[in-house]
Scaffold this motif. Structure first.
Motif, PDB file in Angstrom:
ATOM      1  N   ARG A   1      75.735  44.874  10.432  1.00 35.80           N
ATOM      2  CA  ARG A   1      76.785  43.867  10.655  1.00 35.80           C
ATOM      3  C   ARG A   1      76.194  42.642  11.342  1.00 35.80           C
ATOM      4  O   ARG A   1      76.471  41.502  10.971  1.00 35.80           O
ATOM      5  N   ALA A   2      75.340  42.840  12.337  1.00 38.21           N
ATOM      6  CA  ALA A   2      74.703  41.733  13.041  1.00 38.21           C
ATOM      7  C   ALA A   2      73.817  40.932  12.092  1.00 38.21           C
ATOM      8  O   ALA A   2      73.801  39.696  12.121  1.00 38.21           O
ATOM      9  N   TYR A   3      73.088  41.619  11.236  1.00 42.17           N
ATOM     10  CA  TYR A   3      72.222  40.943  10.257  1.00 42.17           C
ATOM     11  C   TYR A   3      73.056  40.127   9.269  1.00 42.17           C
ATOM     12  O   TYR A   3      72.735  38.978   8.981  1.00 42.17           O
ATOM     13  N   LEU A   4      74.143  40.712   8.753  1.00 39.93           N
ATOM     14  CA  LEU A   4      74.968  40.007   7.776  1.00 39.93           C
ATOM     15  C   LEU A   4      75.694  38.811   8.398  1.00 39.93           C
ATOM     16  O   LEU A   4      75.923  37.801   7.727  1.00 39.93           O
ATOM     17  N   ASP A   5      76.046  38.898   9.671  1.00 43.63           N
ATOM     18  CA  ASP A   5      76.728  37.798  10.338  1.00 43.63           C
ATOM     19  C   ASP A   5      75.796  36.609  10.589  1.00 43.63           C
ATOM     20  O   ASP A   5      76.228  35.461  10.514  1.00 43.63           O
TER      21      ASP A   5
ATOM     22  N   ARG B   1      74.916  55.325  11.004  1.00 44.34           N
ATOM     23  CA  ARG B   1      73.892  55.146  12.031  1.00 44.34           C
ATOM     24  C   ARG B   1      73.440  53.696  12.157  1.00 44.34           C
ATOM     25  O   ARG B   1      73.020  53.250  13.206  1.00 44.34           O
ATOM     26  N   ARG B   2      73.505  52.933  11.081  1.00 43.23           N
ATOM     27  CA  ARG B   2      72.962  51.576  11.077  1.00 43.23           C
ATOM     28  C   ARG B   2      74.028  50.483  10.952  1.00 43.23           C
ATOM     29  O   ARG B   2      73.706  49.332  10.723  1.00 43.23           O
ATOM     30  N   TYR B   3      75.306  50.841  11.106  1.00 41.29           N
ATOM     31  CA  TYR B   3      76.382  49.879  10.848  1.00 41.29           C
ATOM     32  C   TYR B   3      76.300  48.642  11.755  1.00 41.29           C
ATOM     33  O   TYR B   3      76.364  47.511  11.278  1.00 41.29           O
ATOM     34  N   ALA B   4      76.148  48.825  13.048  1.00 42.02           N
ATOM     35  CA  ALA B   4      76.125  47.691  13.978  1.00 42.02           C
ATOM     36  C   ALA B   4      74.951  46.768  13.672  1.00 42.02           C
ATOM     37  O   ALA B   4      75.092  45.540  13.680  1.00 42.02           O
TER      38      ALA B   4
END
Length: 143
Positions: free
Chosen positions: A129-133, A123-126
């Motif tokens: 991913r945006a936070y880690l990038d 549910r929270r992958y996108a």
């Protein structure tokens, strides 16, 4: 003809629907004459059978998947214990209905902890991913 007015025989503040004394007695009689319905083993077996069939699997296919996974969780590889609840993981993008699967999108069998974790990750992958990038602290450290 109006319905017969009934007085609830249950204790004040109870949960669920009100029941008359006659209805409660009928329920007690049914439970006495059908004791197998109340055994924990019977309920667990029925629940497992329902969960397997709702995922589009037969008991034979379920057992094949379990054997292929060496009786362990597909994600953490911890062996399943006797009586432990086993979750059938499937691709929710394929089958949208809650707790239902076509049987073709089965990914594996999971323990309860991994099933919960995977649900949160999916549910929270996108967002993750945006936070880690582009972490917000990185912007402050470059100045």
């Amino acid at each position: 003809m109006p319905r017969k007015q009934a007085i609830c025989a249950r204790k004040p503040g109870h949960e669920g629907f009100c029941k008359t004394a006659e209805a409660m007695e009928r329920q007690r009689e049914y439970r006495r004459s059908h004791p197998h319905r109340e055994s924990k083993e019977s309920r667990n077996k029925s629940n497992r059978k329902y969960r397997i069939s709702s995922c589009g699997l037969t008991q034979e296919k379920f057992d094949l998947i379990l054997a292929a996974q060496k009786d362990a969780c597909a994600m953490c590889h911890e062996p399943f214990e006797e009586g432990q609840r086993i979750h059938v993981d499937h691709d929710h993008a394929c089958c949208q209905r809650k707790n239902r699967s076509c049987g073709k999108c089965i990914r594996g069998l999971l323990c309860h902890t991994c099933n919960i974790a995977l649900g949160h990750i999916e549910r929270r992958y996108a967002m993750a991913r945006a936070y880690l990038d582009t972490p917000p602290v990185q912007i402050l450290n470059t100045a």
